[in-house]
Write a protein that holds these residues in place. Structure first.
Motif, PDB file in Angstrom:
ATOM      1  N   PHE A   1       0.839  -1.208   0.000  1.00 18.38           N
ATOM      2  CA  PHE A   1       0.000   0.000   0.000  1.00 18.38           C
ATOM      3  C   PHE A   1       0.865   1.245   0.000  1.00 18.38           C
TER       4      PHE A   1
ATOM      5  N   CYS B   1       0.679   5.173   1.600  1.00 14.83           N
ATOM      6  CA  CYS B   1      -0.042   6.070   2.499  1.00 14.83           C
ATOM      7  C   CYS B   1       0.613   7.441   2.480  1.00 14.83           C
TER       8      CYS B   1
ATOM      9  N   GLY C   1      -0.877   9.697   7.241  1.00 16.07           N
ATOM     10  CA  GLY C   1      -1.382   8.376   7.590  1.00 16.07           C
ATOM     11  C   GLY C   1      -2.591   7.942   6.782  1.00 16.07           C
ATOM     12  N   GLU C   2      -3.057   8.788   5.848  1.00 21.78           N
ATOM     13  CA  GLU C   2      -4.217   8.424   5.045  1.00 21.78           C
ATOM     14  C   GLU C   2      -3.836   7.375   4.003  1.00 21.78           C
ATOM     15  N   LEU C   3      -4.656   6.353   3.865  1.00 22.81           N
ATOM     16  CA  LEU C   3      -4.423   5.307   2.874  1.00 22.81           C
ATOM     17  C   LEU C   3      -4.762   5.844   1.495  1.00 22.81           C
TER      18      LEU C   3
ATOM     19  N   HIS D   1      -4.186   0.625  -2.071  1.00 25.75           N
ATOM     20  CA  HIS D   1      -3.596  -0.618  -1.587  1.00 25.75           C
ATOM     21  C   HIS D   1      -3.886  -1.756  -2.546  1.00 25.75           C
TER      22      HIS D   1
ATOM     23  N   ARG E   1      -5.811   0.092   6.894  1.00 24.11           N
ATOM     24  CA  ARG E   1      -5.846   1.508   7.276  1.00 24.11           C
ATOM     25  C   ARG E   1      -5.135   1.742   8.613  1.00 24.11           C
TER      26      ARG E   1
ATOM     27  N   SER F   1      -1.567   1.750   7.878  1.00 24.11           N
ATOM     28  CA  SER F   1      -1.233   2.997   7.197  1.00 24.11           C
ATOM     29  C   SER F   1      -1.023   4.125   8.206  1.00 24.11           C
TER      30      SER F   1
ATOM     31  N   ALA G   1       5.217  10.553   0.736  1.00 23.45           N
ATOM     32  CA  ALA G   1       4.379   9.447   1.200  1.00 23.45           C
ATOM     33  C   ALA G   1       5.265   8.268   1.611  1.00 23.45           C
TER      34      ALA G   1
ATOM     35  N   GLN H   1     -11.382   7.059  -3.234  1.00 22.19           N
ATOM     36  CA  GLN H   1     -10.060   7.395  -2.693  1.00 22.19           C
ATOM     37  C   GLN H   1      -9.603   8.788  -3.105  1.00 22.19           C
TER      38      GLN H   1
ATOM     39  N   GLN I   1      -8.711  11.697  -0.339  1.00 25.22           N
ATOM     40  CA  GLN I   1      -7.415  12.376  -0.345  1.00 25.22           C
ATOM     41  C   GLN I   1      -7.593  13.886  -0.459  1.00 25.22           C
TER      42      GLN I   1
ATOM     43  N   ALA J   1      -6.595   9.942   7.983  1.00 26.34           N
ATOM     44  CA  ALA J   1      -7.666   9.166   7.367  1.00 26.34           C
ATOM     45  C   ALA J   1      -9.033   9.711   7.763  1.00 26.34           C
TER      46      ALA J   1
END
Length: 232
Positions: free
Chosen positions: A18, A20, A24-26, A29, A41, A44, A81, A162, A166, A176
């Protein structure tokens, strides 16, 4: 980005991967279905946690290799990231590193391009910031009938793809997205709702809040109506 992760997963010994963001936001993945997304998550968020030590170590090393009895976790710091791979303990790190260096360049370019799109002054968030004193405003919509749509309808949740998740994270410089405070710009009705991020790749859902019927009814809104969006 998912295509790049799929290519990395093809390296012998890689189980899943994945990317991130720094908060820390995914972002994306590629894990087998048996891995619940909530677990991904959590991982992440842990990678980017300032108290975990990973961020500090990432500033000094090109690659982090965590070894366990049953496998290994490899973290490759990117420009903005982190890339994480879950591997078997027999992974050949030298072979993997060749693929990682190629992937890093591609991922950095895609993430940088995405950041420019979200920061564009002509975007929805820029106009919303003027109209609602720095609060993001997005239109509501429905998701087409699908298994995903049915699941969050039953749970009474909202959903984001997603790209939108974001966008919201970048706007508020947050991690997240799990809950959002929504306010109808027409009725003024406001409430906090749980949200899930879905792997819905249709660009028609970019920059839109996907609502279930229960939320629409509570806020007295429909598809196309605008909502101010805040992270509670």
């Amino acid at each position: 980005m998912r295509e790049i992760l799929t290519q990395l997963n093809a390296v012998p010994g890689v189980v899943g991967s994945f990317v991130c963001g720094g908060g820390g936001e995914l972002m994306v993945h590629a894990f087998p279905p048996l891995f619940d997304e909530s677990i991904v998550r959590q991982a992440s968020a842990a990678v980017a946690d300032r108290n975990s030590g990973v961020r500090a170590a990432a500033g000094s090393f090109d690659l982090l290799d965590f070894r366990y009895n049953d496998g290994r976790i490899v973290v490759k710091p990117l420009s903005e990231a982190f890339l994480l791979l879950l591997c078997t303990k027999a992974i050949n790190l030298q072979v993997l590193n060749i693929s990682l260096n190629v992937a890093k360049g591609k991922l950095d370019a895609l993430i940088a391009a995405a950041g420019q799109v979200f920061a564009a002054p002509a975007s929805v968030q820029a106009s919303a910031a003027k109209a609602v004193d720095g609060v993001l405003t997005l239109p509501a919509c429905h998701i087409a009938d699908s298994t995903v749509g049915s699941s969050f309808e039953q749970l009474g949740m909202g959903a984001l793809n997603q790209t939108t998740a974001q966008q919201i994270s970048n706007f508020y410089k947050a991690g997240a997205v799990k809950k959002l405070k929504l306010t109808s710009t027409a009725s003024g009705i406001s409430a906090i709702f749980p949200f899930m991020v879905v792997n819905e790749n249709d660009a028609a859902y970019d920059g839109k809040i996907i609502l279930c019927r229960a939320i629409e009814k509570k806020l007295k809104v429909g598809p196309g109506d605008h909502l101010t969006v805040e992270i509670p």
